[in-house]
Motif scaffolding. Structure first.
Motif, PDB file in Angstrom:
ATOM      1  N   TYR A  84       0.845  -1.194   0.000  1.00  0.00           N
ATOM      2  CA  TYR A  84       0.000   0.000   0.000  1.00  0.00           C
ATOM      3  C   TYR A  84       0.881   1.245   0.000  1.00  0.00           C
ATOM      4  O   TYR A  84       1.798   1.368   0.814  1.00  0.00           O
ATOM      5  CB  TYR A  84      -0.931   0.024   1.219  1.00  0.00           C
ATOM      6  CG  TYR A  84      -2.084  -0.944   1.088  1.00  0.00           C
ATOM      7  CD1 TYR A  84      -3.254  -0.567   0.458  1.00  0.00           C
ATOM      8  CD2 TYR A  84      -1.979  -2.242   1.577  1.00  0.00           C
ATOM      9  CE1 TYR A  84      -4.314  -1.451   0.319  1.00  0.00           C
ATOM     10  CE2 TYR A  84      -3.024  -3.144   1.435  1.00  0.00           C
ATOM     11  CZ  TYR A  84      -4.197  -2.736   0.811  1.00  0.00           C
ATOM     12  OH  TYR A  84      -5.235  -3.623   0.666  1.00  0.00           O
ATOM     13  N   ALA A  85       0.594   2.147  -0.942  1.00  0.00           N
ATOM     14  CA  ALA A  85       1.398   3.355  -1.071  1.00  0.00           C
ATOM     15  C   ALA A  85       1.106   4.315   0.078  1.00  0.00           C
ATOM     16  O   ALA A  85       0.014   4.320   0.647  1.00  0.00           O
ATOM     17  CB  ALA A  85       1.100   4.034  -2.414  1.00  0.00           C
ATOM     18  N   LYS A  86       2.102   5.149   0.393  1.00  0.00           N
ATOM     19  CA  LYS A  86       1.923   6.156   1.437  1.00  0.00           C
ATOM     20  C   LYS A  86       1.082   7.315   0.915  1.00  0.00           C
ATOM     21  O   LYS A  86       1.234   7.746  -0.220  1.00  0.00           O
ATOM     22  CB  LYS A  86       3.279   6.678   1.903  1.00  0.00           C
ATOM     23  CG  LYS A  86       4.067   5.673   2.731  1.00  0.00           C
ATOM     24  CD  LYS A  86       5.333   6.307   3.285  1.00  0.00           C
ATOM     25  CE  LYS A  86       6.088   5.312   4.163  1.00  0.00           C
ATOM     26  NZ  LYS A  86       7.309   5.922   4.735  1.00  0.00           N
ATOM     27  N   ARG A  87       0.206   7.806   1.798  1.00  0.00           N
ATOM     28  CA  ARG A  87      -0.631   8.951   1.455  1.00  0.00           C
ATOM     29  C   ARG A  87      -0.532   9.973   2.581  1.00  0.00           C
ATOM     30  O   ARG A  87      -0.582   9.622   3.766  1.00  0.00           O
ATOM     31  CB  ARG A  87      -2.097   8.525   1.270  1.00  0.00           C
ATOM     32  CG  ARG A  87      -2.336   7.592   0.104  1.00  0.00           C
ATOM     33  CD  ARG A  87      -3.808   7.237  -0.017  1.00  0.00           C
ATOM     34  NE  ARG A  87      -4.263   6.511   1.170  1.00  0.00           N
ATOM     35  CZ  ARG A  87      -5.544   6.285   1.460  1.00  0.00           C
ATOM     36  NH1 ARG A  87      -6.490   6.745   0.652  1.00  0.00           N
ATOM     37  NH2 ARG A  87      -5.886   5.616   2.547  1.00  0.00           N
ATOM     38  N   MET A  88      -0.402  11.235   2.203  1.00  0.00           N
ATOM     39  CA  MET A  88      -0.320  12.332   3.160  1.00  0.00           C
ATOM     40  C   MET A  88      -1.693  13.003   3.252  1.00  0.00           C
ATOM     41  O   MET A  88      -2.205  13.537   2.270  1.00  0.00           O
ATOM     42  CB  MET A  88       0.721  13.350   2.733  1.00  0.00           C
ATOM     43  CG  MET A  88       2.153  12.829   2.759  1.00  0.00           C
ATOM     44  SD  MET A  88       2.706  12.321   4.400  1.00  0.00           S
ATOM     45  CE  MET A  88       2.617  13.895   5.260  1.00  0.00           C
ATOM     46  N   GLU A 126     -13.320  -7.657  -8.406  1.00  0.00           N
ATOM     47  CA  GLU A 126     -13.732  -6.917  -7.207  1.00  0.00           C
ATOM     48  C   GLU A 126     -12.554  -6.694  -6.268  1.00  0.00           C
ATOM     49  O   GLU A 126     -12.386  -5.610  -5.698  1.00  0.00           O
ATOM     50  CB  GLU A 126     -14.849  -7.686  -6.499  1.00  0.00           C
ATOM     51  CG  GLU A 126     -15.393  -6.975  -5.270  1.00  0.00           C
ATOM     52  CD  GLU A 126     -16.513  -7.766  -4.604  1.00  0.00           C
ATOM     53  OE1 GLU A 126     -16.936  -7.362  -3.512  1.00  0.00           O
ATOM     54  OE2 GLU A 126     -16.943  -8.786  -5.188  1.00  0.00           O
ATOM     55  N   VAL A 127     -11.723  -7.727  -6.093  1.00  0.00           N
ATOM     56  CA  VAL A 127     -10.541  -7.587  -5.234  1.00  0.00           C
ATOM     57  C   VAL A 127      -9.579  -6.546  -5.805  1.00  0.00           C
ATOM     58  O   VAL A 127      -9.034  -5.703  -5.076  1.00  0.00           O
ATOM     59  CB  VAL A 127      -9.840  -8.948  -5.066  1.00  0.00           C
ATOM     60  CG1 VAL A 127      -8.536  -8.798  -4.280  1.00  0.00           C
ATOM     61  CG2 VAL A 127     -10.763  -9.943  -4.370  1.00  0.00           C
ATOM     62  N   LYS A 170      -7.182  -1.066  -5.661  1.00  0.00           N
ATOM     63  CA  LYS A 170      -6.891   0.194  -6.344  1.00  0.00           C
ATOM     64  C   LYS A 170      -7.518   1.376  -5.611  1.00  0.00           C
ATOM     65  O   LYS A 170      -6.936   2.470  -5.532  1.00  0.00           O
ATOM     66  CB  LYS A 170      -7.429   0.119  -7.773  1.00  0.00           C
ATOM     67  CG  LYS A 170      -7.081   1.326  -8.634  1.00  0.00           C
ATOM     68  CD  LYS A 170      -7.600   1.145 -10.046  1.00  0.00           C
ATOM     69  CE  LYS A 170      -7.239   2.342 -10.922  1.00  0.00           C
ATOM     70  NZ  LYS A 170      -7.755   2.160 -12.309  1.00  0.00           N
ATOM     71  N   LYS A 171      -8.705   1.140  -5.023  1.00  0.00           N
ATOM     72  CA  LYS A 171      -9.393   2.212  -4.313  1.00  0.00           C
ATOM     73  C   LYS A 171      -8.600   2.683  -3.098  1.00  0.00           C
ATOM     74  O   LYS A 171      -8.584   3.877  -2.770  1.00  0.00           O
ATOM     75  CB  LYS A 171     -10.779   1.719  -3.893  1.00  0.00           C
ATOM     76  CG  LYS A 171     -11.646   2.789  -3.222  1.00  0.00           C
ATOM     77  CD  LYS A 171     -12.942   2.185  -2.706  1.00  0.00           C
ATOM     78  CE  LYS A 171     -13.727   1.501  -3.808  1.00  0.00           C
ATOM     79  NZ  LYS A 171     -15.015   0.947  -3.300  1.00  0.00           N
ATOM     80  N   TYR A 172      -7.942   1.762  -2.413  1.00  0.00           N
ATOM     81  CA  TYR A 172      -7.205   2.107  -1.200  1.00  0.00           C
ATOM     82  C   TYR A 172      -5.693   2.231  -1.430  1.00  0.00           C
ATOM     83  O   TYR A 172      -4.913   2.217  -0.488  1.00  0.00           O
ATOM     84  CB  TYR A 172      -7.475   1.071  -0.111  1.00  0.00           C
ATOM     85  CG  TYR A 172      -8.913   1.069   0.346  1.00  0.00           C
ATOM     86  CD1 TYR A 172      -9.402   2.063   1.186  1.00  0.00           C
ATOM     87  CD2 TYR A 172      -9.800   0.083  -0.094  1.00  0.00           C
ATOM     88  CE1 TYR A 172     -10.726   2.061   1.596  1.00  0.00           C
ATOM     89  CE2 TYR A 172     -11.124   0.078   0.310  1.00  0.00           C
ATOM     90  CZ  TYR A 172     -11.580   1.078   1.148  1.00  0.00           C
ATOM     91  OH  TYR A 172     -12.895   1.082   1.552  1.00  0.00           O
ATOM     92  N   ALA A 227      -1.920  -1.758 -11.260  1.00  0.00           N
ATOM     93  CA  ALA A 227      -3.227  -1.804 -10.615  1.00  0.00           C
ATOM     94  C   ALA A 227      -4.342  -1.823 -11.666  1.00  0.00           C
ATOM     95  O   ALA A 227      -4.157  -1.380 -12.804  1.00  0.00           O
ATOM     96  CB  ALA A 227      -3.391  -0.598  -9.693  1.00  0.00           C
ATOM     97  N   GLY A 228      -5.510  -2.346 -11.261  1.00  0.00           N
ATOM     98  CA  GLY A 228      -6.649  -2.387 -12.162  1.00  0.00           C
ATOM     99  C   GLY A 228      -6.791  -3.725 -12.866  1.00  0.00           C
ATOM    100  O   GLY A 228      -6.682  -4.787 -12.244  1.00  0.00           O
TER     101      GLY A 228
END
Length: 437
Positions: free
Chosen positions: A250-254, A342-343, A348-350, A359-360
């Protein structure tokens, strides 16, 4: 496993849950020996003694009811209507958009689907109870028994309706007992009742192997069967625990001044993703032509062919069809229970991705590829587990409903492993040591 149970009994809260679960199990087993009104219990026991281990078409349902089906007791239908209803609702979730929307609503949607499952269970219990009563009245429940037609002496409409209502109420009570174990016991109530039903038939079936044996009074056959059973249980435990772990980053998000994400996890894909359901589907589907042939009159060619090829569990045509159906239903159930698209969309959403895979859509294609690759050995394993005990034990005179068959081993091992995991997780919640000692 024994250490986990010993530690659980030392914890007051868990000890209450275990004792409550044992109490429910005792009530369930008592109900499997109470005959319903309108049945001549002596004639039933006479036919059961004459039939011995050969339970014919009703072997699978009799196994899930803990031997109560052929005794026509209050819990004769056992947990089977609930299992069938759960599988039907799970399949309809993929087809009906309304059920799919309920599944995505979380706890509220799950509660609604559970309510639908209860209604369908009662409907199936009425249908199956009516079929069982009609079969018992006609004498087809115990073929070859001289008093099979006298199991239900009074065949009036009132008595018939009373018998059906009693068995339906028994099924509803079994469902309630399972939910009590889930809410106030150690969890997995329906699975535990299924485990108890199957395990209850083990002693009599094993002793029947000893009685039918001819080497050293049957003890050599008995010991060989026990050894084969232990090997099969070890194999099932090994494969049931096997899984392919697909790494996810999971990528980091600020968000403001805080950093979220950046963690690593994995998607566990089990080798046997479908569980025991393909075996149940295949067994049920193969029972249909034999059941039709049993209730049809005359000596037509198709009836003779079915009785010669699709009734005996050791016939090559039966074995081949059984194996192919298991493989087919393994792929079918995995396809409807695990949706790679779906997975991939949720990942991709998170902000999640599989290292080296975009992704996708590429992620969905990769998950589908991996799932198909591991489903092949899983489906072949299910087919072998279901067939090897049958073929290996033909020489001992065991019936096709031998307790160490594929369905019983898969359920007992699966439920046992899940129950131990639940007990250990509850022990960790109450005896967490933390970081400082």
């Amino acid at each position: 496993m024994l250490t986990a149970f010993a530690r659980a009994f030392k914890t007051p809260d868990l000890r209450k849950k275990l004792l409550f679960t044992l109490g429910i199990i005792v009530v369930y087993r008592v109900g499997t020996h109470i005959p319903i009104p309108g049945v001549d219990y002596r004639n039933v026991q006479t036919c059961i003694d004459a039939a011995q281990a050969n339970q014919g078409l009703f072997g699978l349902v009799n196994m899930f009811s803990g031997g109560a089906l052929l005794q026509i007791t209050v819990f004769a239908l056992g947990i089977m209507p609930y299992i069938t209803a759960s599988i039907i609702l799970q399949l309809l979730t993929v087809v009906i958009p309304r059920l799919e929307a309920l599944k995505k609503e979380g706890q509220a949607g799950t509660a609604k689907i559970t309510q639908y499952t209860r209604y369908l269970t009662v409907a199936l219990a009425i249908l199956q109870g009516t079929g069982l009563v009609a079969t018992a009245r006609s004498g087809a429940l115990f073929q070859g028994c001289p008093v099979a037609g006298q199991i239900v002496p009074d065949q009036s409409i009132f008595v018939t309706i009373t018998m059906v209502i009693t068995m339906t109420a028994g099924t509803a009570m079994v469902m309630w007992l399972g939910e009590l174990i889930t809410d106030r016991g150690i969890g997995n109530g329906m699975s535990i009742l299924m485990f108890i039903s199957i395990a209850a038939t083990f002693p009599s079936a094993l002793w029947a192997i000893k009685e039918q044996g001819s080497l050293a009074g049957g003890w050599i056959e008995f010991g060989t069967v026990i050894a084969v059973g232990l090997v099969m249980v070890g194999l099932v435990v090994f494969v049931e625990q096997a899984q392919r772990r697909i790494p996810v980053q999971y990528a980091k998000r600020m968000i403001g001044r805080r950093s979220y994400g950046g963690t690593s996890t994995y998607i566990p894909l089990k080798v046997n993703q479908a569980g025991v359901i393909p075996v149940i589907f295949a067994s049920s589907l193969l029972y249909i032509p034999a059941l039709i042939a049993q209730f049809s009159s005359g000596t037509s060619g198709w009836k003779t062919w079915i009785e010669a090829h699709l009734v005996r569990g050791d016939h090559p045509i039966y074995v081949t069809l059984y194996f192919l159906l298991i493989v087919f239903f393994a792929f079918f159930y995995v396809a409807i229970s695990f949706n790679p698209e779906e997975v991939a969309d949720n990942m991709k959403k998170y902000g999640g991705f599989i290292p080296g895979i975009r992704a996708g859509r590429p992620t969905a294609e990769y998950l589908s590829y991996v799932l198909n690759r591991i489903t092949w050995p899983g489906s072949l394993y299910l087919g072998l587990i279901a067939l090897v005990p049958t073929m290996a034990l033909v020489g001992f005179g065991a019936s096709q409903n031998f307790p160490f068959g594929g369905t019983s081993i898969l359920i007992i091992v699966g439920v046992g492993l899940e129950t131990v995991k639940q007990i250990e997780s509850q022990l960790q919640q109450r005896n967490y040591e933390g970081f400082l000692r």
